[in-house]
Design a protein around this motif. Structure first.
Motif, PDB file in Angstrom:
ATOM      1  N   LEU A  78      68.558  50.143  34.603  1.00  0.00           N
ATOM      2  CA  LEU A  78      69.362  49.416  33.629  1.00  0.00           C
ATOM      3  C   LEU A  78      68.750  48.046  33.341  1.00  0.00           C
ATOM      4  CD1 LEU A  78      71.938  49.403  31.966  1.00  0.00           C
ATOM      5  CD2 LEU A  78      73.142  48.434  33.919  1.00  0.00           C
ATOM      6  N   ASN A  79      68.352  47.366  34.404  1.00  0.00           N
ATOM      7  CA  ASN A  79      67.824  46.020  34.194  1.00  0.00           C
ATOM      8  C   ASN A  79      66.448  46.022  33.533  1.00  0.00           C
ATOM      9  OD1 ASN A  79      70.113  44.676  34.950  1.00  0.00           O
ATOM     10  ND2 ASN A  79      69.513  44.486  37.102  1.00  0.00           N
ATOM     11  N   ALA A  80      65.647  47.064  33.817  1.00  0.00           N
ATOM     12  CA  ALA A  80      64.356  47.173  33.119  1.00  0.00           C
ATOM     13  C   ALA A  80      64.597  47.341  31.620  1.00  0.00           C
ATOM     14  CB  ALA A  80      63.550  48.350  33.664  1.00  0.00           C
ATOM     15  N   GLN A  81      65.584  48.182  31.289  1.00  0.00           N
ATOM     16  CA  GLN A  81      65.905  48.381  29.865  1.00  0.00           C
ATOM     17  C   GLN A  81      66.439  47.101  29.242  1.00  0.00           C
ATOM     18  OE1 GLN A  81      68.051  51.743  28.512  1.00  0.00           O
ATOM     19  NE2 GLN A  81      67.223  53.151  30.021  1.00  0.00           N
ATOM     20  N   ARG A  82      67.335  46.450  29.955  1.00  0.00           N
ATOM     21  CA  ARG A  82      67.922  45.214  29.405  1.00  0.00           C
ATOM     22  C   ARG A  82      66.843  44.153  29.187  1.00  0.00           C
ATOM     23  NH1 ARG A  82      73.701  44.778  29.875  1.00  0.00           N
ATOM     24  NH2 ARG A  82      73.431  42.534  29.785  1.00  0.00           N
ATOM     25  N   THR A  83      65.967  44.021  30.184  1.00  0.00           N
ATOM     26  CA  THR A  83      64.902  43.029  30.079  1.00  0.00           C
ATOM     27  C   THR A  83      64.026  43.314  28.860  1.00  0.00           C
ATOM     28  OG1 THR A  83      64.903  42.830  32.477  1.00  0.00           O
ATOM     29  CG2 THR A  83      62.991  41.942  31.337  1.00  0.00           C
ATOM     30  N   SER A  84      63.693  44.605  28.674  1.00  0.00           N
ATOM     31  CA  SER A  84      62.789  44.904  27.565  1.00  0.00           C
ATOM     32  C   SER A  84      63.489  44.701  26.222  1.00  0.00           C
ATOM     33  CB  SER A  84      62.206  46.309  27.699  1.00  0.00           C
ATOM     34  OG  SER A  84      63.004  47.240  27.020  1.00  0.00           O
ATOM     35  N   ARG A  85      64.825  44.692  26.200  1.00  0.00           N
ATOM     36  CA  ARG A  85      65.550  44.421  24.954  1.00  0.00           C
ATOM     37  C   ARG A  85      65.904  42.945  24.806  1.00  0.00           C
ATOM     38  NH1 ARG A  85      68.520  49.528  26.268  1.00  0.00           N
ATOM     39  NH2 ARG A  85      70.083  48.260  27.300  1.00  0.00           N
ATOM     40  N   GLY A  86      65.420  42.145  25.759  1.00  0.00           N
ATOM     41  CA  GLY A  86      65.686  40.714  25.688  1.00  0.00           C
ATOM     42  C   GLY A  86      67.083  40.337  26.148  1.00  0.00           C
ATOM     43  N   GLU A  87      67.735  41.236  26.912  1.00  0.00           N
ATOM     44  CA  GLU A  87      69.067  40.920  27.440  1.00  0.00           C
ATOM     45  C   GLU A  87      68.942  40.469  28.882  1.00  0.00           C
ATOM     46  OE1 GLU A  87      70.576  44.795  24.880  1.00  0.00           O
ATOM     47  OE2 GLU A  87      71.157  44.656  26.985  1.00  0.00           O
ATOM     48  N   ASP A  88      69.964  39.762  29.357  1.00  0.00           N
ATOM     49  CA  ASP A  88      69.953  39.310  30.748  1.00  0.00           C
ATOM     50  C   ASP A  88      70.211  40.494  31.677  1.00  0.00           C
ATOM     51  OD1 ASP A  88      69.504  36.679  30.166  1.00  0.00           O
ATOM     52  OD2 ASP A  88      71.639  36.177  30.018  1.00  0.00           O
ATOM     53  N   PRO A  89      69.545  40.517  32.842  1.00  0.00           N
ATOM     54  CA  PRO A  89      69.857  41.573  33.806  1.00  0.00           C
ATOM     55  C   PRO A  89      71.284  41.415  34.349  1.00  0.00           C
ATOM     56  CG  PRO A  89      68.198  40.061  34.693  1.00  0.00           C
ATOM     57  CD  PRO A  89      68.450  39.655  33.281  1.00  0.00           C
ATOM     58  N   LEU A  90      71.882  42.529  34.763  1.00  0.00           N
ATOM     59  CA  LEU A  90      73.219  42.453  35.364  1.00  0.00           C
ATOM     60  C   LEU A  90      73.096  41.954  36.794  1.00  0.00           C
ATOM     61  CD1 LEU A  90      75.274  45.662  34.468  1.00  0.00           C
ATOM     62  CD2 LEU A  90      75.207  43.463  33.306  1.00  0.00           C
ATOM     63  N   ILE A 128      62.277  52.675  33.568  1.00  0.00           N
ATOM     64  CA  ILE A 128      61.505  51.942  34.574  1.00  0.00           C
ATOM     65  C   ILE A 128      60.025  51.941  34.181  1.00  0.00           C
ATOM     66  CG2 ILE A 128      60.811  51.994  37.002  1.00  0.00           C
ATOM     67  CD1 ILE A 128      63.583  53.007  37.691  1.00  0.00           C
ATOM     68  N   THR A 129      59.410  50.765  34.194  1.00  0.00           N
ATOM     69  CA  THR A 129      58.002  50.665  33.793  1.00  0.00           C
ATOM     70  C   THR A 129      57.118  51.370  34.826  1.00  0.00           C
ATOM     71  OG1 THR A 129      57.702  48.616  35.002  1.00  0.00           O
ATOM     72  CG2 THR A 129      58.366  48.406  32.695  1.00  0.00           C
ATOM     73  N   PRO A 130      55.936  51.821  34.417  1.00  0.00           N
ATOM     74  CA  PRO A 130      55.051  52.497  35.372  1.00  0.00           C
ATOM     75  C   PRO A 130      54.764  51.644  36.613  1.00  0.00           C
ATOM     76  CG  PRO A 130      54.232  52.795  33.139  1.00  0.00           C
ATOM     77  CD  PRO A 130      55.392  51.834  33.043  1.00  0.00           C
ATOM     78  N   ALA A 131      54.576  50.347  36.422  1.00  0.00           N
ATOM     79  CA  ALA A 131      54.255  49.494  37.573  1.00  0.00           C
ATOM     80  C   ALA A 131      55.429  49.425  38.546  1.00  0.00           C
ATOM     81  CB  ALA A 131      53.872  48.091  37.097  1.00  0.00           C
ATOM     82  N   LEU A 132      56.628  49.305  38.011  1.00  0.00           N
ATOM     83  CA  LEU A 132      57.809  49.223  38.883  1.00  0.00           C
ATOM     84  C   LEU A 132      58.068  50.563  39.570  1.00  0.00           C
ATOM     85  CD1 LEU A 132      60.224  47.664  39.992  1.00  0.00           C
ATOM     86  CD2 LEU A 132      61.469  48.174  37.885  1.00  0.00           C
ATOM     87  N   ALA A 133      57.859  51.655  38.842  1.00  0.00           N
ATOM     88  CA  ALA A 133      58.066  52.986  39.424  1.00  0.00           C
ATOM     89  C   ALA A 133      57.143  53.177  40.621  1.00  0.00           C
ATOM     90  CB  ALA A 133      57.808  54.059  38.373  1.00  0.00           C
ATOM     91  N   LYS A 134      55.897  52.783  40.430  1.00  0.00           N
ATOM     92  CA  LYS A 134      54.909  52.908  41.501  1.00  0.00           C
ATOM     93  C   LYS A 134      55.336  52.069  42.710  1.00  0.00           C
ATOM     94  CE  LYS A 134      49.864  52.396  41.713  1.00  0.00           C
ATOM     95  NZ  LYS A 134      48.698  52.052  40.899  1.00  0.00           N
ATOM     96  N   LYS A 135      55.765  50.860  42.421  1.00  0.00           N
ATOM     97  CA  LYS A 135      56.178  49.954  43.490  1.00  0.00           C
ATOM     98  C   LYS A 135      57.373  50.526  44.273  1.00  0.00           C
ATOM     99  CE  LYS A 135      58.642  45.731  43.682  1.00  0.00           C
ATOM    100  NZ  LYS A 135      58.999  44.438  43.080  1.00  0.00           N
ATOM    101  N   LEU A 136      58.372  51.031  43.552  1.00  0.00           N
ATOM    102  CA  LEU A 136      59.556  51.575  44.228  1.00  0.00           C
ATOM    103  C   LEU A 136      59.184  52.769  45.109  1.00  0.00           C
ATOM    104  CD1 LEU A 136      62.189  51.486  41.321  1.00  0.00           C
ATOM    105  CD2 LEU A 136      62.170  50.053  43.380  1.00  0.00           C
TER     106      LEU A 136
END
Ligand SMILES: Nc1ncnc2c1ncn2[C@@H]1O[C@H](COP(=O)(O)OP(=O)(O)O)[C@@H](O)[C@H]1O
Ligand SMILES: [Mg+2]
Lengths: 275, 250
Positions: free
Chosen positions: A129-141, B208-216
């Motif tokens: 969720l936070n990865a998506q929010r970040t990429s949309r320019g929203e604050d993480p929860l 999840i970005t590829p880099a984060l997926a790898k890290k997790l």
């Protein structure tokens, strides 16, 4: 919302999708039915951008409503988008990486959800969720906001919070995995859900829970669903606006909900041949 | 040290970087002797090697008294050639625990070499090693277990898993069992794999970005090596150090 035109896709050296066209507008639920091996999962994976599912020609445009002006917004929801007039943002889906497609608002419900040992559902979902929010320019929860959201969606799907603390899908039954997909969908709150046989492996009660979960999460004027299924039963719960028959890599017939009933009675073969 | 430089024919040195070792070999002091008195617990935590001329060496000779415990958790990463060598001799009812993560890249050669001597009955040993190897790194685990004739009720376990991030990386796992008692449990398993592509796509499909997926996934993979660190603060410390190294790997 989604416009697929003349899509061709290969897996390995075999062409599986052979010129598939399909348009979904916001507010619509489309069911795709079809025999085993017709290419339904391939379509889902091609739309999700799975490596190994190579699109060789065709186009997929994905349009989402531009965030509404504050005056127009009610209850925090975007107003219904009329595709003919609304000012949407259109992206070329095939040009995006899988994680970018997700952030753009696409959710893939897997026919076979994947196990991720050692990564808890909660950690996985919060990161998602936070990865998506970040990429949309929203604050993480924050942690607390996220847990509140997770509890709410788990309750909607009648999923025990203890299961969300366990590793992603590890040791889950087939039905639990499918229900977990829907909890994820609830938390992520996508614009377009592509659900690949979410109903298979569910008992009657779970089917009803999942069906009402899909309605609660996705039956919105600014959202759409592509529901891949074999069974009429799910369609009793989640009433589709359109039903398509996919056979041999193409949509061979399109109709209303009555087509699903006809399929159930007559089988795919009769209908695919008549088409 | 007066002993001659080992050769590849010495079983315990078959994967070693002898070229790197040669210049510093005469300067090595020999094993550090540790005696764990009966009933007591001694723990060692090593999150970086002390490196001289590119070589980082930990060499321990541990005698574990009756009903005593020796635990070592180690992160092997910061040396061109790194070697953690532990010889543990177990007393009656004692326990030896080793958790190790080998995190290598470039042309590093990193290894954990153990000799576990179950000299008395009722003792247990557990060794968990996780390796993540990128570039042309070589990561090895050699674990010799010796169970003496009268060391009944011995329970000796080894779990060794390696993850190769690049084609040029190499993992070696070599258990060696010499068991002379008959009432003994020796569970050992070794696997070599790469990042699960299906899981990577599943994670990507959730945003999840590829880099984060790898890290997790790598974080989860190496966590097994540190579950046995009893103290939460210490475990978190070594895990976060590991994560820092992992992030630099990828
Ligand atoms: N990874 C793969 N490797 C080789 N063939 C595949 C792969 N995935 C699917 N196929 C083939 O593609 C065809 C369509 O499969 P799929 O899209 O899974 O069908 P459906 O979901 O409609 O049952 C089948 O003939 C199947 O055997
Ligand atoms: Mg399928």
């Amino acid at each position: 919302m989604l416009k697929i035109e003349n899509l061709h896709a290969t897996v390995g050296d075999t062409e599986i999708l052979k010129g598939l066209s399909l348009t979904l507008n916001a507010g619509e639920i489309h069911a795709i039915m079809g025999p085993n091996g017709a290419g339904k999962s391939t379509l889902a994976y091609a739309l999700g951008g799975r490596p190994g599912y190579e699109v060789t020609s065709g186009s997929v445009d994905f349009t989402t409503a531009v965030r509404a002006e504050p005056v127009e917004a009610q209850d925090g929801e975007a107003p219904a988008s009329d595709p003919s007039t609304s000012s949407g943002r259109t992206v070329d889906l095939l040009d995006m990486d899988p994680h970018e497609r997700a952030a753009a608002g696409i959710f893939l419900g897997f026919q076979y959800p994947v196990e991720i040992p050692g990564v808890s559902n909660l950690q996985f979902l919060r990161e998602s969720l936070n990865a998506q929010r970040t990429s949309r320019g929203e604050d993480p929860l924050s942690g607390a906001e996220f847990i509140k959201l997770a509890k709410e969606k788990a309750a909607l799907l009648k999923m025990d919070m203890d299961m969300l603390k366990r590793a992603v899908n590890v040791g889950f039954s087939g039905g639990e995995k499918k229900r977990n997909e829907m909890v994820q969908m609830g938390i992520i709150n996508p614009k377009l859900a592509i659900l690949d046989e979410t109903d298979s492996g569910l008992d009657i009660d779970a089917l009803r829970t999942v069906g009402s979960g899909i309605n609660a999460i996705m039956r919105k004027p600014d959202k759409a669903v592509l529901l891949i299924t074999h069974y009429q039963r799910l369609l009793d719960e989640v009433k589709p606006d359109f039903v398509h028959v996919l056979a041999d890599g193409r949509i061979v017939k399109t109709g209303g909900p009555e087509l699903a009933i006809q399929l159930e009675n007559e089988g795919y073969e009769a209908i695919a041949e008549a088409a | 040290m007066n002993a001659p430089l080992p050769t590849r024919r010495d079983e315990a040195w078959r994967y070693a970087d002898l070229k790197a070792l040669e210049p510093i070999w005469p300067k090595l002091a020999g094993p550090e002797k540790i005696n764990v008195p009966a009933g007591e617990t001694v723990s060692r935590q090593i999150d970086a090697l002390t490196v001289v001329d590119g070589v980082g060496m930990v060499d321990l000779d541990v005698t574990i008294g009756d009903k005593a415990t020796f635990q070592i958790h180690v992160l092997a990463h910061n040396a061109d050639y790194g070697r953690i060598q532990v010889k543990a001799t177990l007393g009656n009812g004692s326990h030896f625990e080793l958790g190790g993560a080998i995190l290598g890249s470039g042309s590093q050669t990193l290894e954990i070499v153990t000799e576990t001597i179950h000299a008395e009955p009722n003792a247990t040993s557990n060794q968990v090693v996780r390796s993540v190897l990128a570039g042309k790194a070589v990561g090895s685990f050699l674990g010799k277990i010796n169970v003496a004739r009268h060391a009944q009720k011995t329970d000796a376990a080894q779990s060794v898993k390696s993850m190769l991030l690049d084609r040029g990386a190499t993992a070696n796992a070599k258990p060696e069992l010499e068991i002379f008692a008959d009432d003994v449990k020796c569970a050992h398993g070794a696997t070599v794999g790469e990042l699960d592509k299906q899981a990577l796509f599943y994670m990507a499909s959730r945003g999840i970005t590829p880099a984060l997926a790898k890290k997790l996934m790598l974080q989860a993979f190496i966590a097994d090596a540190f579950v046995s660190v009893a103290d939460d603060t210490e475990r978190e410390a070594i895990e976060s150090k590991a994560l820092e190294v992992l992030e630099a790997l990828s």
